[in-house]
Design an enzyme around this catalytic site. Sequence first.
Site, PDB file in Angstrom:
ATOM      1  CD  GLU A 148      -3.122  -0.928   2.120  1.00 28.92           C
ATOM      2  OE1 GLU A 148      -2.894  -0.302   3.165  1.00 28.92           O
ATOM      3  OE2 GLU A 148      -4.230  -1.441   1.858  1.00 28.92           O
ATOM      4  CD  GLU A 308      -4.358  -6.003   2.657  1.00 26.41           C
ATOM      5  OE1 GLU A 308      -5.067  -5.289   3.400  1.00 26.41           O
ATOM      6  OE2 GLU A 308      -3.145  -5.838   2.528  1.00 26.41           O
TER       7      GLU A 308
HETATM    8  C1  GLA Z   1      -4.226  -2.533   4.862  1.00 25.96           C
HETATM    9  C2  GLA Z   1      -2.871  -3.187   4.983  1.00 25.96           C
HETATM   10  C3  GLA Z   1      -2.855  -4.387   5.867  1.00 25.96           C
HETATM   11  C4  GLA Z   1      -3.751  -4.199   7.053  1.00 25.96           C
HETATM   12  C5  GLA Z   1      -5.129  -3.835   6.601  1.00 25.96           C
HETATM   13  C6  GLA Z   1      -6.115  -3.698   7.735  1.00 25.96           C
HETATM   14  O1  GLA Z   1      -4.951  -2.927   3.800  1.00 25.96           O
HETATM   15  O2  GLA Z   1      -2.309  -3.520   3.740  1.00 25.96           O
HETATM   16  O3  GLA Z   1      -1.528  -4.617   6.265  1.00 25.96           O
HETATM   17  O4  GLA Z   1      -3.233  -3.179   7.851  1.00 25.96           O
HETATM   18  O5  GLA Z   1      -5.061  -2.599   5.955  1.00 25.96           O
HETATM   19  O6  GLA Z   1      -7.393  -3.347   7.240  1.00 25.96           O
END
Ligand code: GLA
Length: 660
Positions: A148, A308
Amino acid sequence: MTMFNRFMFGGDWNPEQWPEDTWEHDIRLLERAHINEATINVFSWALLQPDEHTYDFSMLDRIVDLLVRHGFAIVLATGTAAIPAWMARDYPQVMRTGIDGTHQVFGGRHNFCPTSPDFRRFARALASRVAERYAGTPGLEAWHVNNEYGNGGGYCYCDLCAQAFRGWLERKYGSVEELNRAWCMNFWSHTIHDWNEIVPPVTYGDAISTDKCVISGLQVDYRRFQNEQMLDCFRLERDAIREHDAHTPVTTNLMGVFKDLDYYSWGREMDVVSWDNYPGMDTEPSFTAMCHDLMRGVGGGKPFMLMEQTPNQQNWFPYCKVKKPGEVAELSWQAVAHGADTVQFFQLKQSIGGCERFHGAVIGHDNSERSRTYREVRELGADLERRAPALMGSCVHGQVAVIFDWENYWSLEGCVGPTQGLHYPDEVHRFYRPFWRRNVPVDMVESTVDLATLKQYRAVVAPTLIMVKPGVAQTLAQYVREGGTLITGYMSGIHNEFDLVVEGGYPGPLRELCGVWVEEIDAIAPDAHIDVAIGGRTVRGSIVASIIEPEGAQTIATYGGSDFYAGTPAATVHTVGEGRVVFIGTALDAEGMSAVIDPVIDACGAETVDSPEGVEVMRRTADDGTVFTTVINTAGRPVHWRHALGGESLDLAPFETRIM
Ligand code: GLA
Ligand code: ZN
């Protein structure tokens, strides 16, 4: 064509947070939930490299071995997203400096300066070692670079970045005179005489907030520059991986409508787009649909990875609602319907420490198979195992293009006046929703897309196209003249690519095409609205009202209310060549947007499916022509659909998905 050998159902797994004698047990629990993939090593830098000169892969070796023994697919991260303590201590310049000048010390994550040569050197070295060691691992399906980019801390404003920015500007503008002109620097005595006088847009300098700046050209250019710096960091790691592994797809997880990075430029560098979907308490299903379409668009229309999502609550919203029974399955199938070839979670096992311990996970704190979350994941896993592989590699073909353009995002939200009520993704969604409601598949595109691409679409939608970059007005005009339909409106056609107003009246370069002159833009108070009369109905406008003088366009809606411009056009249509342009002057409510856009959908010949409220119908077409139609009840209540697709009636349970 899909990139992967199987339909991956899994997600982030952080076994380094638990005693090793628990790993086997967890893997067995996951297997019973039909989980077949683990994303590992996302935040392990400090374990892999305890000091500058020592690497230690022993624990990662054991994790990989375990997954290989169990036949899991692996998405392997390079692990560079959080700086280890020794590096922050010995090389403080690797740490980011915030917009308020705070230079970060050790702690947090996503906390590096993207310009720092030391960060780049260390990140490249780690990516290279990880790739060298694990390339060829059985089951390795993708490389996950960093994590991210940009999330959390924003851009870096350190001296290294400032210096690099000056060089970047010099290459772009050539002379300070050009820069002064492009940024309108005679405003408030900003004229510079030397490149070294340039200062990044910090809050103790020119920035008014993270979105707004005294010199908006400075802000937009700083965003462009930081985007490139971070993208360089991605490329660096990607190329390091490629030296050891020529084929396995490389990705980094994106974040939908995240503002700070121009994801189209990222999509061009990635083998496959992956993204993290975290709808909040009141995110509309159509907004989530738009985000999926955007991520597919960023990837050039190819299937993407849902890297995710949470199997239950997030932890980081102010208020984190649990998901209703069936909702996780619905969100998963919605992703697949819009082009996802994987369904992955954050995370597989819930932490007991750290700030994410209240974040949902497949294995919860109860550590058993009894939780509702676990049982729903297991049920979803079985269902995906049965129905999802067939869809892999098939494509969504949009009939309408909606422009989502990051520089427009920056330009619109960078305006100081006439209102602070405009949020770019929400305005794009306002125009997107009428198509979603009628199940017209949408492709999201950048504003600079070429004519040949546009001509594939029945209509092109350009919400708040405030920054009209070179060539864009000409391409849109040509598209319309040759029979295309363009829908645009308020806050469009105001800036050029330097974020300077184009003189000659709004919507500037689009004025002739739209056949209107927007003489004034009124702001509407947050709790107020303006009535708009359309086809015998009254709907509501909000945020802004363009005061329009038609110049060849016909009026299709008029303002009501008691203001001096009551009775003047609120929306118009202009015939140009073989096509036409619809201009919507105010941010209409959902009913109002549909009232304007529905007849356009019918007239432009897009195929529609009129489903009950909340029921989404999508199509993915395989290379061999097979069409998979998904029908998803995005609502948490049962729906009875008389005369559904085949003419028969359909009873859908809350959040149910059918595939035909
Ligand atoms: C992001 C991050 C993860 C985690 C999630 C929690 O997407 O990439 O490492 O912290 O948020 O929602
Ligand atoms: Zn920096």
